[in-house]
Design a protein around this motif. Structure first.
Motif, PDB file in Angstrom:
ATOM      1  N   VAL A   1      -4.700  -3.390  -8.821  1.00 29.50           N
ATOM      2  CA  VAL A   1      -4.398  -2.022  -8.399  1.00 29.50           C
ATOM      3  C   VAL A   1      -5.705  -1.310  -8.088  1.00 29.50           C
ATOM      4  N   GLU A   2      -5.812  -0.744  -6.906  1.00 30.18           N
ATOM      5  CA  GLU A   2      -6.981   0.042  -6.523  1.00 30.18           C
ATOM      6  C   GLU A   2      -6.514   1.410  -6.033  1.00 30.18           C
ATOM      7  N   VAL A   3      -7.115   2.461  -6.577  1.00 33.37           N
ATOM      8  CA  VAL A   3      -6.789   3.834  -6.202  1.00 33.37           C
ATOM      9  C   VAL A   3      -7.980   4.428  -5.467  1.00 33.37           C
ATOM     10  N   ARG A   4      -7.740   4.896  -4.235  1.00 29.79           N
ATOM     11  CA  ARG A   4      -8.806   5.506  -3.434  1.00 29.79           C
ATOM     12  C   ARG A   4      -8.431   6.952  -3.105  1.00 29.79           C
ATOM     13  N   PRO A   5      -9.161   7.916  -3.646  1.00 32.51           N
ATOM     14  CA  PRO A   5      -8.860   9.318  -3.326  1.00 32.51           C
ATOM     15  C   PRO A   5      -9.048   9.624  -1.842  1.00 32.51           C
ATOM     16  N   ILE A   6      -8.202  10.494  -1.310  1.00 31.14           N
ATOM     17  CA  ILE A   6      -8.273  10.954   0.077  1.00 31.14           C
ATOM     18  C   ILE A   6      -8.864  12.365   0.081  1.00 31.14           C
ATOM     19  N   VAL A   7      -9.986  12.542   0.754  1.00 34.82           N
ATOM     20  CA  VAL A   7     -10.599  13.869   0.829  1.00 34.82           C
ATOM     21  C   VAL A   7      -9.841  14.702   1.860  1.00 34.82           C
TER      22      VAL A   7
ATOM     23  N   GLN B   1       0.843  -1.196   0.000  1.00 32.85           N
ATOM     24  CA  GLN B   1       0.000   0.000   0.000  1.00 32.85           C
ATOM     25  C   GLN B   1       0.877   1.245   0.000  1.00 32.85           C
ATOM     26  N   LYS B   2       0.516   2.199  -0.826  1.00 35.51           N
ATOM     27  CA  LYS B   2       1.118   3.522  -0.816  1.00 35.51           C
ATOM     28  C   LYS B   2       0.040   4.540  -0.446  1.00 35.51           C
ATOM     29  N   THR B   3       0.471   5.651   0.124  1.00 37.68           N
ATOM     30  CA  THR B   3      -0.506   6.677   0.508  1.00 37.68           C
ATOM     31  C   THR B   3       0.050   8.058   0.212  1.00 37.68           C
ATOM     32  N   TRP B   4      -0.839   9.060   0.252  1.00 37.98           N
ATOM     33  CA  TRP B   4      -0.496  10.439  -0.120  1.00 37.98           C
ATOM     34  C   TRP B   4       0.102  10.491  -1.522  1.00 37.98           C
ATOM     35  N   THR B   5      -0.437   9.653  -2.417  1.00 37.10           N
ATOM     36  CA  THR B   5       0.094   9.558  -3.777  1.00 37.10           C
ATOM     37  C   THR B   5      -0.573  10.623  -4.646  1.00 37.10           C
TER      38      THR B   5
ATOM     39  N   PRO C   1       2.343  -0.162 -14.137  1.00 41.16           N
ATOM     40  CA  PRO C   1       1.116   0.400 -14.727  1.00 41.16           C
ATOM     41  C   PRO C   1      -0.031   0.327 -13.728  1.00 41.16           C
ATOM     42  N   LEU C   2      -0.869   1.354 -13.708  1.00 37.20           N
ATOM     43  CA  LEU C   2      -1.978   1.404 -12.756  1.00 37.20           C
ATOM     44  C   LEU C   2      -3.273   0.834 -13.313  1.00 37.20           C
TER      45      LEU C   2
ATOM     46  N   PHE D   1      -3.473   0.692  -3.545  1.00 36.64           N
ATOM     47  CA  PHE D   1      -3.316  -0.667  -3.038  1.00 36.64           C
ATOM     48  C   PHE D   1      -2.859  -1.576  -4.176  1.00 36.64           C
ATOM     49  N   PHE D   2      -1.793  -2.337  -3.928  1.00 40.43           N
ATOM     50  CA  PHE D   2      -1.281  -3.315  -4.886  1.00 40.43           C
ATOM     51  C   PHE D   2      -1.532  -4.707  -4.327  1.00 40.43           C
ATOM     52  N   ASP D   3      -2.270  -5.505  -5.054  1.00 36.89           N
ATOM     53  CA  ASP D   3      -2.610  -6.863  -4.633  1.00 36.89           C
ATOM     54  C   ASP D   3      -2.334  -7.804  -5.806  1.00 36.89           C
TER      55      ASP D   3
END
Length: 382
Positions: A197-203, A156-160, A191-192, A215-217
């Motif tokens: 690969v799941e991308v979740r925006p942070i409000v 998992q990566k964050t603040w991307t 590649p995304l 998230f990389f699974d």
């Protein structure tokens, strides 16, 4: 006229004649806290720039750039900011990954990835920070294993930044089982747009979502998509961070100057200049901005010093803007359709709270200054 002055004039005239028509409405759009603004239109502008060879001006000519020297690159970024041109959408690929590939990539990687970056056909994001590895980047836990000619990535990566708009991500992952800290890391190009690969925006506080969790699974990328040797990713990642704090910061400071000048005018209009304390703070902010600019022009200014200085200055400017506006700063100018419609000063205040955290927190910058510049004993780590 010097070559730098000629180059500056060429940039200024091109922007004057091309930032018109359908692109005129993009002036001042985008940027920190406002990346959601006219994104598709700004991407079209970026591709228009590419068609006229105004992207990647500092890249070597053999890789599609103009081979602009440092002074010319400074002139470009300053003129771009002075023209109030829209915030760039491909800066992560252009300013971070591109120079990294030029310096550390293979010829095959350069042929594959540099042309679509220069053409603004592929956008990139940076997969560094994790929930337990932000400023302490060496603590990353995302892992990757080489199987059947592919890297399999989990973690998992964050603040991307801008991951929700990007097609690719350069990922720092642990590829040597049992390794710790800086050892055993690799710099992968992933590649995304794929299963796993799941991308979740942070409000954010601003109500916008420039940042994301990724998230990389079981995500996959080719075995050849590792920059540098497997296990040597830390050195490549540090090279990227060095490019991140390059000459483009001069353009950033032109934006700071515009914000400061506008705040002085706002203080004059609302009568806040009559308050000696606020007037003194505005004067100090102006002096601080001049000091930032002078330091940025020095080739020996250490990146941690620069980051620590501008981040604190900009955060303080956001606080000063709220004090200049007084009680009005506490009210959002929204309506039933959008009750959280912030003005520019409110957005500046809220987003600049992050300046002292992202791209290396103040605490980390101070540690780097202490250990690498002042030569003090290193921090004790568990």
């Amino acid at each position: 006229m010097s070559s730098v002055e000629e180059f500056r004039t060429e940039v200024r005239e091109w922007l004057r004649t091309h930032l018109t028509g359908e692109f005129a409405a993009l002036k001042g759009r985008g940027g920190p806290g406002r990346e959601h603004e006219a994104f598709a239109e700004r991407l079209a502008w970026e591709r228009h720039m590419a068609a006229h060879r105004w992207t990647c001006v500092g890249w070597p000519g053999e890789h599609g750039g103009r081979g602009a020297n440092t002074e010319q690159q400074i002139a470009f970024h300053e003129e771009y900011a002075l023209a109030d041109a829209p915030a760039r959408v491909g800066h992560i690929g252009e300013q971070l990954l591109g120079p990294t590939l030029v310096a550390h990539g293979t010829e095959e990687q350069r042929r594959r990835f540099l042309p679509p970056i220069r053409a603004a056909e592929e956008l990139w994001c940076q997969g560094y920070s994790e929930p337990d590895a932000g400023s302490d980047l060496a603590a990353v836990r995302t892992r990757a294993a080489l199987r059947g000619g592919e890297w399999i990535v989990d973690g998992q990566k964050t603040w991307t930044s801008l991951a929700h708009e990007a097609q690719w991500c350069f990922v720092l992952a642990r590829t040597t089982p049992g390794s710790r800290r800086h050892a055993g890391l690799s710099y992968l190009l992933v590649p995304l747009d794929q299963p796993g690969v799941e991308v979740r925006p942070i409000v954010q506080l601003t109500g916008t979502s420039e940042f994301n969790e990724v998230f990389f699974d079981g995500a996959r990328t080719a075995a050849a998509h590792v920059v540098g040797a497997p296990g040597d990713g830390w050195a490549v990642a540090m090279a990227t961070l060095g490019f991140e704090r390059g000459v483009s910061t001069l353009g950033q400071q032109v934006g700071f100057r515009r914000e400061f000048d506008a705040l002085v005018e706002a203080a004059r209009a609302c009568g806040a200049l009559a308050d000696p304390l606020l007037r003194d703070r505005l004067v100090r902010a102006g002096i601080g901005l001049d000091a930032l600019h002078a330091a940025a022009l020095r080739p020996d200014t250490a990146p941690p010093l620069a980051k620590l200085s501008w981040a604190r200055w900009h955060r303080d400017l956001g606080e000063l803007a709220m004090d200049v506006r007084g009680a009005a700063s506490l009210l959002a100018a929204g309506d039933a359709g959008d009750p959280y419609d912030l003005d520019d000063w409110q957005r500046l205040f809220l987003f600049s709270r992050a300046d002292t955290i992202y791209a290396g927190s103040d605490e980390i910058q101070r540690t780097l200054i202490a250990e690498r510049i002042l030569g003090l004993p290193k921090e004790v780590r568990a």
